[in-house]
Design a protein around this motif. Sequence first.
Motif, PDB file in Angstrom:
ATOM      1  N   TYR A  16       0.839  -1.204   0.000  1.00  0.00           N
ATOM      2  CA  TYR A  16       0.000   0.000   0.000  1.00  0.00           C
ATOM      3  C   TYR A  16       0.873   1.252   0.000  1.00  0.00           C
ATOM      4  CZ  TYR A  16      -3.520   3.456   1.158  1.00  0.00           C
ATOM      5  OH  TYR A  16      -4.333   4.558   1.116  1.00  0.00           O
ATOM      6  N   ILE A  17       1.943   1.229   0.772  1.00  0.00           N
ATOM      7  CA  ILE A  17       2.846   2.378   0.825  1.00  0.00           C
ATOM      8  C   ILE A  17       3.420   2.668  -0.555  1.00  0.00           C
ATOM      9  CG2 ILE A  17       5.098   3.134   1.686  1.00  0.00           C
ATOM     10  CD1 ILE A  17       4.410   1.715   4.316  1.00  0.00           C
ATOM     11  N   VAL A  18       3.806   1.623  -1.279  1.00  0.00           N
ATOM     12  CA  VAL A  18       4.364   1.808  -2.616  1.00  0.00           C
ATOM     13  C   VAL A  18       3.338   2.432  -3.549  1.00  0.00           C
ATOM     14  CG1 VAL A  18       5.244   0.612  -4.659  1.00  0.00           C
ATOM     15  CG2 VAL A  18       6.068  -0.028  -2.383  1.00  0.00           C
ATOM     16  N   HIS A  19       2.106   1.905  -3.547  1.00  0.00           N
ATOM     17  CA  HIS A  19       1.074   2.433  -4.446  1.00  0.00           C
ATOM     18  C   HIS A  19       0.663   3.843  -4.038  1.00  0.00           C
ATOM     19  CE1 HIS A  19      -0.127  -1.261  -6.852  1.00  0.00           C
ATOM     20  NE2 HIS A  19       0.806  -1.688  -6.031  1.00  0.00           N
ATOM     21  N   ALA A  20       0.646   4.126  -2.728  1.00  0.00           N
ATOM     22  CA  ALA A  20       0.342   5.486  -2.277  1.00  0.00           C
ATOM     23  C   ALA A  20       1.428   6.462  -2.729  1.00  0.00           C
ATOM     24  CB  ALA A  20       0.198   5.509  -0.759  1.00  0.00           C
ATOM     25  N   THR A  21       2.665   6.002  -2.743  1.00  0.00           N
ATOM     26  CA  THR A  21       3.773   6.827  -3.233  1.00  0.00           C
ATOM     27  C   THR A  21       3.608   7.115  -4.717  1.00  0.00           C
ATOM     28  OG1 THR A  21       5.282   5.892  -1.580  1.00  0.00           O
ATOM     29  CG2 THR A  21       6.279   6.960  -3.496  1.00  0.00           C
ATOM     30  N   LEU A  22       3.182   6.110  -5.475  1.00  0.00           N
ATOM     31  CA  LEU A  22       2.928   6.324  -6.904  1.00  0.00           C
ATOM     32  C   LEU A  22       1.824   7.360  -7.098  1.00  0.00           C
ATOM     33  CD1 LEU A  22       3.017   2.628  -8.209  1.00  0.00           C
ATOM     34  CD2 LEU A  22       4.787   4.364  -8.487  1.00  0.00           C
ATOM     35  N   VAL A 138      10.187  -6.467 -14.025  1.00  0.00           N
ATOM     36  CA  VAL A 138      10.711  -6.367 -12.660  1.00  0.00           C
ATOM     37  C   VAL A 138      10.961  -4.894 -12.354  1.00  0.00           C
ATOM     38  CG1 VAL A 138      12.569  -6.972 -11.077  1.00  0.00           C
ATOM     39  CG2 VAL A 138      11.727  -8.663 -12.728  1.00  0.00           C
ATOM     40  N   ILE A 139      10.120  -4.344 -11.474  1.00  0.00           N
ATOM     41  CA  ILE A 139      10.250  -2.959 -11.047  1.00  0.00           C
ATOM     42  C   ILE A 139      10.417  -2.973  -9.531  1.00  0.00           C
ATOM     43  CG2 ILE A 139       9.197  -0.673 -10.990  1.00  0.00           C
ATOM     44  CD1 ILE A 139       7.577  -1.413 -13.452  1.00  0.00           C
ATOM     45  N   LYS A 140      11.630  -2.788  -9.087  1.00  0.00           N
ATOM     46  CA  LYS A 140      11.920  -2.862  -7.658  1.00  0.00           C
ATOM     47  C   LYS A 140      11.408  -1.603  -6.947  1.00  0.00           C
ATOM     48  CE  LYS A 140      15.856  -5.939  -8.287  1.00  0.00           C
ATOM     49  NZ  LYS A 140      17.282  -6.221  -7.995  1.00  0.00           N
ATOM     50  N   ASN A 141      10.932  -1.799  -5.747  1.00  0.00           N
ATOM     51  CA  ASN A 141      10.419  -0.677  -4.971  1.00  0.00           C
ATOM     52  C   ASN A 141      11.496   0.386  -4.783  1.00  0.00           C
ATOM     53  OD1 ASN A 141       7.993  -2.017  -4.694  1.00  0.00           O
ATOM     54  ND2 ASN A 141       8.547  -2.911  -2.727  1.00  0.00           N
ATOM     55  N   GLY A 142      11.085   1.619  -4.922  1.00  0.00           N
ATOM     56  CA  GLY A 142      12.003   2.727  -4.724  1.00  0.00           C
ATOM     57  C   GLY A 142      11.547   3.620  -3.583  1.00  0.00           C
ATOM     58  N   ILE A 143      12.482   4.258  -2.919  1.00  0.00           N
ATOM     59  CA  ILE A 143      12.147   5.136  -1.808  1.00  0.00           C
ATOM     60  C   ILE A 143      12.750   6.517  -2.036  1.00  0.00           C
ATOM     61  CG2 ILE A 143      11.994   3.236  -0.149  1.00  0.00           C
ATOM     62  CD1 ILE A 143      14.798   4.191   0.825  1.00  0.00           C
ATOM     63  N   GLU A 217       5.056   8.793   7.507  1.00  0.00           N
ATOM     64  CA  GLU A 217       5.704  10.080   7.263  1.00  0.00           C
ATOM     65  C   GLU A 217       6.820  10.358   8.269  1.00  0.00           C
ATOM     66  OE1 GLU A 217       1.876   9.735   5.474  1.00  0.00           O
ATOM     67  OE2 GLU A 217       2.462   9.578   7.591  1.00  0.00           O
ATOM     68  N   GLU A 218       6.825   9.620   9.383  1.00  0.00           N
ATOM     69  CA  GLU A 218       7.817   9.836  10.428  1.00  0.00           C
ATOM     70  C   GLU A 218       8.804   8.676  10.573  1.00  0.00           C
ATOM     71  OE1 GLU A 218       7.998  12.662  12.214  1.00  0.00           O
ATOM     72  OE2 GLU A 218       6.344  13.470  10.999  1.00  0.00           O
ATOM     73  N   GLY A 239      11.425  -6.519   0.451  1.00  0.00           N
ATOM     74  CA  GLY A 239      11.938  -6.146   1.768  1.00  0.00           C
ATOM     75  C   GLY A 239      12.065  -4.637   1.905  1.00  0.00           C
ATOM     76  N   LEU A 240      10.928  -3.932   1.957  1.00  0.00           N
ATOM     77  CA  LEU A 240      10.938  -2.475   1.977  1.00  0.00           C
ATOM     78  C   LEU A 240      11.640  -1.928   3.212  1.00  0.00           C
ATOM     79  CD1 LEU A 240       9.968  -0.001   0.394  1.00  0.00           C
ATOM     80  CD2 LEU A 240       7.859  -0.044   1.753  1.00  0.00           C
TER      81      LEU A 240
END
Length: 328
Positions: A16-22, A138-143, A217-218, A239-240
């Motif tokens: 969910y965090i990844v999709h919310a970031t998108l 293959v799209i690896k999660n990004g931060i 966010e924190e 492994g986010l």
Amino acid sequence: KNYTVHSPMVTGSGAYIVHATLAKSIQNYSITPIDPKVASLPFLLKKYKTDHDIIHSAPDFGSQLYTKECKAVTTFHSYNLDQESLNHASFAQKVFYKTILTHAIRNGVARADAITAVSNFTADMVTRHFGYNKKIHVIKNGIDENRFKPTTDENLSTQCRILFVGNMLRRKGATLLTEMVDHLPKSCHIAYTSGLRTKSDKIRDHRLVNLGRIPYEEIHKVYQSADILIFPTVREGLGLAAIEAMACGLPVVTTNCSALPEVVDHAKGGYLCGINNIAEMISYLKTLIDNPELRAEMGQHNREKVLKEFTLKKMLTLYNELFNELMG
């Protein structure tokens, strides 16, 4: 852009965090949160069906969300249907995985116009177990490496601060923390977050410090106040938490399973241990506790790896390219 992308996703997870970031970063991309209880029964998801050009969701309930006209993108953030994963599941989970979940994923894969996976490991699982012979992106999660970064604040703490981040589940290795801390030097403690889905604190130990539920966010501040990440999970799509810790310059002690060898370089950015091998994890933790210089060296290696492989910009670029390709 003259098309819209919508993502109905279950809350309380890294996915969910990844999709919310998108949704925050890509124009005309929106997200709808779904309660985890609803998601366990895919037929209840039909009420979330909406009219968009692209529906980007998870494989286990995607087929319930797609209209006939939309382009369907399904992303495998994890994979729990192989025997190794089932070995660590409860009886109820095994029944659910082998029946409802397998059926739902098979339908989602069949309907998808494009499939992505967050790691090579996850992509390989889909190919082997579903016989999928088309390209898996293959799209690896990004931060956000500008938020998740090593702190410049001087910290005078004499304790070595070990951190656990994640839901307090057996699958995440949370049940091992109590035994671990009993074998560590008295100058150390393990701090842990309650996770996005944890309802209560089930651990009672004065050397296990409950940080509570930290808003995403924190969460970068939590990593920045730690020295080591302990991540004794038994299965990860990527492994986010490990990537976030690495971006903040922490060494990582984790398990040698699933996609984690793609994330953590053994003996360079941390250590890979056998699943549930507490003795091995304790040994590596003690090595890092006794060697601040080694922690700093591994943390720098990890920071550089994140900047090379796991940035937000790289993830956004790959998803934008895929969406543009689908829409011609």
